[in-house]
Design a protein around this motif. Structure first.
Motif, PDB file in Angstrom:
ATOM      1  N   LYS A  55     102.558 -17.277  35.621  1.00  0.00           N
ATOM      2  CA  LYS A  55     103.155 -18.234  34.683  1.00  0.00           C
ATOM      3  C   LYS A  55     104.669 -18.048  34.606  1.00  0.00           C
ATOM      4  N   LEU A  56     105.129 -16.802  34.669  1.00  0.00           N
ATOM      5  CA  LEU A  56     106.566 -16.550  34.648  1.00  0.00           C
ATOM      6  C   LEU A  56     107.241 -17.171  35.867  1.00  0.00           C
ATOM      7  N   LEU A  57     106.662 -17.008  37.037  1.00  0.00           N
ATOM      8  CA  LEU A  57     107.232 -17.595  38.243  1.00  0.00           C
ATOM      9  C   LEU A  57     107.244 -19.121  38.160  1.00  0.00           C
ATOM     10  N   LEU A  58     106.237 -19.696  37.523  1.00  0.00           N
ATOM     11  CA  LEU A  58     106.211 -21.148  37.341  1.00  0.00           C
ATOM     12  C   LEU A  58     107.322 -21.595  36.397  1.00  0.00           C
ATOM     13  N   VAL A  59     107.551 -20.824  35.336  1.00  0.00           N
ATOM     14  CA  VAL A  59     108.649 -21.130  34.407  1.00  0.00           C
ATOM     15  C   VAL A  59     109.992 -21.038  35.125  1.00  0.00           C
ATOM     16  N   LEU A  60     110.160 -20.014  35.967  1.00  0.00           N
ATOM     17  CA  LEU A  60     111.401 -19.862  36.709  1.00  0.00           C
ATOM     18  C   LEU A  60     111.596 -21.000  37.712  1.00  0.00           C
ATOM     19  N   ALA A  61     110.502 -21.449  38.329  1.00  0.00           N
ATOM     20  CA  ALA A  61     110.588 -22.507  39.338  1.00  0.00           C
ATOM     21  C   ALA A  61     110.840 -23.872  38.722  1.00  0.00           C
ATOM     22  N   VAL A  62     110.332 -24.115  37.523  1.00  0.00           N
ATOM     23  CA  VAL A  62     110.440 -25.434  36.900  1.00  0.00           C
ATOM     24  C   VAL A  62     111.360 -25.414  35.686  1.00  0.00           C
ATOM     25  N   GLY A  63     111.176 -24.430  34.806  1.00  0.00           N
ATOM     26  CA  GLY A  63     111.931 -24.399  33.556  1.00  0.00           C
ATOM     27  C   GLY A  63     113.416 -24.200  33.749  1.00  0.00           C
ATOM     28  N   VAL A  64     113.805 -23.261  34.618  1.00  0.00           N
ATOM     29  CA  VAL A  64     115.230 -23.004  34.843  1.00  0.00           C
ATOM     30  C   VAL A  64     115.943 -24.233  35.407  1.00  0.00           C
ATOM     31  N   PRO A  65     115.407 -24.901  36.458  1.00  0.00           N
ATOM     32  CA  PRO A  65     116.075 -26.130  36.926  1.00  0.00           C
ATOM     33  C   PRO A  65     116.164 -27.209  35.861  1.00  0.00           C
ATOM     34  N   VAL A  66     115.136 -27.353  35.025  1.00  0.00           N
ATOM     35  CA  VAL A  66     115.165 -28.367  33.974  1.00  0.00           C
ATOM     36  C   VAL A  66     116.317 -28.087  32.997  1.00  0.00           C
ATOM     37  N   VAL A  67     116.476 -26.836  32.596  1.00  0.00           N
ATOM     38  CA  VAL A  67     117.571 -26.469  31.690  1.00  0.00           C
ATOM     39  C   VAL A  67     118.921 -26.782  32.321  1.00  0.00           C
ATOM     40  N   CYS A  68     119.071 -26.419  33.594  1.00  0.00           N
ATOM     41  CA  CYS A  68     120.357 -26.635  34.271  1.00  0.00           C
ATOM     42  C   CYS A  68     120.651 -28.120  34.455  1.00  0.00           C
ATOM     43  N   LEU A  69     119.629 -28.898  34.805  1.00  0.00           N
ATOM     44  CA  LEU A  69     119.835 -30.340  34.968  1.00  0.00           C
ATOM     45  C   LEU A  69     120.201 -30.994  33.639  1.00  0.00           C
ATOM     46  N   ALA A  70     119.626 -30.462  32.543  1.00  0.00           N
ATOM     47  CA  ALA A  70     119.930 -31.020  31.222  1.00  0.00           C
ATOM     48  C   ALA A  70     121.352 -30.691  30.781  1.00  0.00           C
ATOM     49  N   MET A  71     121.890 -29.574  31.251  1.00  0.00           N
ATOM     50  CA  MET A  71     123.205 -29.120  30.803  1.00  0.00           C
ATOM     51  C   MET A  71     124.335 -29.483  31.758  1.00  0.00           C
ATOM     52  N   ILE A 113     110.088 -14.189  26.307  1.00  0.00           N
ATOM     53  CA  ILE A 113     109.218 -15.302  26.717  1.00  0.00           C
ATOM     54  C   ILE A 113     107.995 -14.781  27.454  1.00  0.00           C
ATOM     55  N   TYR A 114     108.203 -13.812  28.323  1.00  0.00           N
ATOM     56  CA  TYR A 114     107.113 -13.235  29.127  1.00  0.00           C
ATOM     57  C   TYR A 114     106.055 -12.578  28.242  1.00  0.00           C
ATOM     58  N   ASN A 115     106.492 -11.858  27.227  1.00  0.00           N
ATOM     59  CA  ASN A 115     105.544 -11.129  26.374  1.00  0.00           C
ATOM     60  C   ASN A 115     104.874 -12.030  25.338  1.00  0.00           C
ATOM     61  N   MET A 116     105.651 -12.870  24.688  1.00  0.00           N
ATOM     62  CA  MET A 116     105.140 -13.591  23.527  1.00  0.00           C
ATOM     63  C   MET A 116     104.574 -14.973  23.849  1.00  0.00           C
ATOM     64  N   LEU A 117     105.095 -15.618  24.868  1.00  0.00           N
ATOM     65  CA  LEU A 117     104.637 -16.964  25.185  1.00  0.00           C
ATOM     66  C   LEU A 117     103.696 -16.984  26.393  1.00  0.00           C
ATOM     67  N   LEU A 118     104.019 -16.193  27.404  1.00  0.00           N
ATOM     68  CA  LEU A 118     103.240 -16.218  28.651  1.00  0.00           C
ATOM     69  C   LEU A 118     102.175 -15.122  28.708  1.00  0.00           C
ATOM     70  N   HIS A 119     102.169 -14.251  27.697  1.00  0.00           N
ATOM     71  CA  HIS A 119     101.148 -13.199  27.586  1.00  0.00           C
ATOM     72  C   HIS A 119     101.080 -12.339  28.851  1.00  0.00           C
ATOM     73  N   ASN A 120     102.247 -11.915  29.305  1.00  0.00           N
ATOM     74  CA  ASN A 120     102.389 -10.979  30.433  1.00  0.00           C
ATOM     75  C   ASN A 120     101.772 -11.505  31.728  1.00  0.00           C
ATOM     76  N   SER A 121     101.832 -12.804  31.944  1.00  0.00           N
ATOM     77  CA  SER A 121     101.303 -13.409  33.173  1.00  0.00           C
ATOM     78  C   SER A 121     102.442 -13.616  34.169  1.00  0.00           C
ATOM     79  N   SER A 122     102.371 -12.927  35.308  1.00  0.00           N
ATOM     80  CA  SER A 122     103.422 -13.034  36.324  1.00  0.00           C
ATOM     81  C   SER A 122     103.436 -14.418  36.969  1.00  0.00           C
TER      82      SER A 122
END
Length: 574
Positions: free
Chosen positions: A171-187, A160-169
């Protein structure tokens, strides 16, 4: 008392959802992806960055609170707490790296990173404890699958970091802060305690095999795309297609409950466990009269298999209960025996508990030392780009985690203790460390692959062993306490031993004039040779202790797996 979800499909739905949560729980592995931004953007020196790495390890491995919570609260609440920790912890780091908020104090960032990575302990404990209880007859297989996906999480986030976020730290931290909780809440709704099948389900082996095959395909796919992208930059369309394929492979385990829904099958031959989690007194039959219960072990087989573990009284149980109710008899409480449910305070006074801790400490502690210093080891031996080296270790770590669960589950039914595989792999680790120390040309990649496999096996063996020796009732707390061997060993062997020897050798190579250069590097086999000899000695001690442990717990496995299948021990009135 925890309410259990009935039916044959919910455990498989929970396992498929747990795969996604387990990938999310690997967020702590992403520290190398954004650590350089913490250093460059915030102006930290190497010592400050190293201390942030310590916070990362502490947060990831200190799971005593999640272990306690897993026995008191439902899985959804444990997942919710982990999601909050992830949101607030990585949210603070994102505010700092993106410069949304200027001049955040260093101590706040240290605490934020510790809180953020502690979400791994909450998320991982929730899915592991729940699924071990949902599949009590296939503990090794389930542990191998979940820990295997945990080993792949670093590769998933790197993709995800290389292909979607284009090596942006940032953006990665934003995905970890928002994306990970969203996945967990959905599951979180799907990761729930279920009524597990007690009989030998003929379809279960094929379902587990399908899940294992899907994880292997995913592992090969991630390794291949990483290598290809490193050699030949991929176009945007190919990158997005790769991400789509990765998502499909991650969803593969959910095909099992879908198939069970479409192709309904009679389950009259499968039993379900008693409604109390961790209780194993009786089995409720799915077919016929649902109110009737039947002992898991017939009296004759129970006497044969458990004769050495349980005293047989001449007084009938009914008469004893009547006498006890009238006050004529007071039942004496006794301590649980190995294979029964232990409280944490009862487990820590057992020799087997500390033997398992020391064996795990030796195997994982020596392995994590090499993992933390793998880039420097490669550079010292002349490898300028260590990306492939790190990817190779990660993939082999996954193979070890998955394979350790599969192999141990097969041989444990022949009453061979699971820990025999910790013995075998630690003997191989001794040879591997000697290969590292020798620095023979062409052995670096082979040694790295062997170490990755052996390192992964330690995880997938320790977890089901804890549940078999000390029961499932307090499994989360006991297993998380044993996991403290990881950060403790990392501090001793990596932070103190390897770092001290490396710096001393670098000082010798630079003529003890370290003040003339801000970059301190060490080249040659002497940078880690003494460290590898010490690690080989540690694994030698671990191998000896594991042999002692194997001898001690062999009778437990002869009792649990008499007849070639798992038999829950009789519970005692305590």
């Amino acid at each position: 008392m925890v309410t259990l979800k009935a039916g044959s499909r919910p455990p498989w739905v929970g396992l498929g959802a747990a795969v996604w949560v387990q990938i999310a729980a690997g967020n702590a592995y992403n520290f190398p992806l954004y650590s350089h931004s913490l250093k460059s953007v915030l102006g930290f020196n190497q010592h400050q960055l190293t201390m942030l790495g310590v916070a990362n390890d502490i947060g990831e491995n200190v799971g005593l609170l999640p272990g306690l919570a897993s026995n008191k609260f439902p899985p959804w609440l444990v997942l919710f707490i982990g999601s909050l920790a992830c949101f607030f912890g990585y949210g603070v780091l994102w505010l700092a790296v993106s410069r949304t908020v200027e001049s955040l104090p260093y101590w706040l960032l240290w605490i934020a990173l510790c809180v953020a990575t502690n979400s791994s302990a909450w998320l991982g404990t929730a899915v592991l404890v729940t699924n071990m209880r949902n599949f009590p007859l296939s503990r090794g297989t389930v542990a191998g699958i979940l820990k295997g996906y945990g080993g792949l999480s670093a590769a998933v986030f790197t993709e995800i970091y290389n292909m979607l976020l284009h090596n942006s730290s940032s953006k990665l931290l934003l995905v970890l802060a928002v994306g990970v909780p969203v996945v967990c809440l959905a599951m979180m709704y799907f990761v729930r305690p279920c009524t597990p099948a007690s009989g030998e389900d003929s379809a279960a082996p094929s379902h587990f095999l399908f899940t294992q095959a899907a994880s292997v395909v995913l592992g090969f796919f991630l390794l291949t795309t990483t290598i290809v992208d490193h050699m030949i930059p991929l176009s945007a369309s190919i990158s997005y297609a790769s991400l789509f394929i990765m998502i499909i492979l991650l969803m593969a385990p959910l095909a099992i409950p879908v198939k069970m829904t479409i192709c309904r099958k009679r389950t009259s031959e499968s039993g379900i466990l008693d409604q109390s989690v961790g209780s194993s007194d009786s089995v409720v039959r799915a077919g016929g009269d649902a109110d009737k219960s039947e002992p898991l072990l017939d009296p004759s087989s129970s006497t044969t298999d458990l004769g050495s573990f349980h005293d047989n009284d001449d007084v009938s149980e009914v008469a004893l209960l009547l006498a006890e109710g009238e006050g004529a008899v007071r039942r004496k409480k006794r301590r649980p025996k190995r294979g029964e449910d232990f409280k944490f305070t009862e487990a820590v006074v057992k020799a087997d508990f500390w033997l398992l801790f020391l064996v795990y400490f030796a195997g994982v502690g020596s392995g994590v030392t090499v993992l933390n210093n793998l880039a420097q080891i490669g550079i010292a031996q002349g490898v300028h780009d260590t990306t492939i080296l790190l990817s190779l270790f990660s993939f082999c770590n996954f193979v070890g985690r998955l394979g350790g669960g599969v192999v141990s589950e097969h041989f444990v039914r022949k009453t061979i203790p699971r820990t025999i595989w910790m013995t075998c792999t630690q003997v191989i680790m001794i040879i591997t460390y000697l290969l590292f120390a020798s620095s023979i040309d062409g052995t670096l990649y082979a040694a790295t692959a062997l170490l990755g496999i052996c390192y992964g096996v330690q995880f997938s063996i320790m977890i089901p062993t804890v549940s078999e020796l000390f029961g499932l009732e307090h499994f989360g707390l006991i297993s998380n306490f044993l996991a403290l061997g990881n950060p403790l060993a990392a501090f001793l062997f990596s932070g103190l031993l390897a770092g001290y020897i490396y710096d001393n050798e670098a000082a010798k190579q630079q003529g003890f004039n370290l003040l003339t250069s801000n970059v301190v590097s060490c080249l040659g086999p002497n940078c880690f040779r003494i460290t590898f000899f010490v690690l080989a000695g540690v694994c030698c001690v671990g191998s000896i202790l594991s042999i002692i442990l194997n001898i001690r717990i062999r009778p437990v496995y002869q009792m649990l797996y008499a007849g070639g299948s798992f038999r829950l021990p009789q519970t005692s009135n305590k």
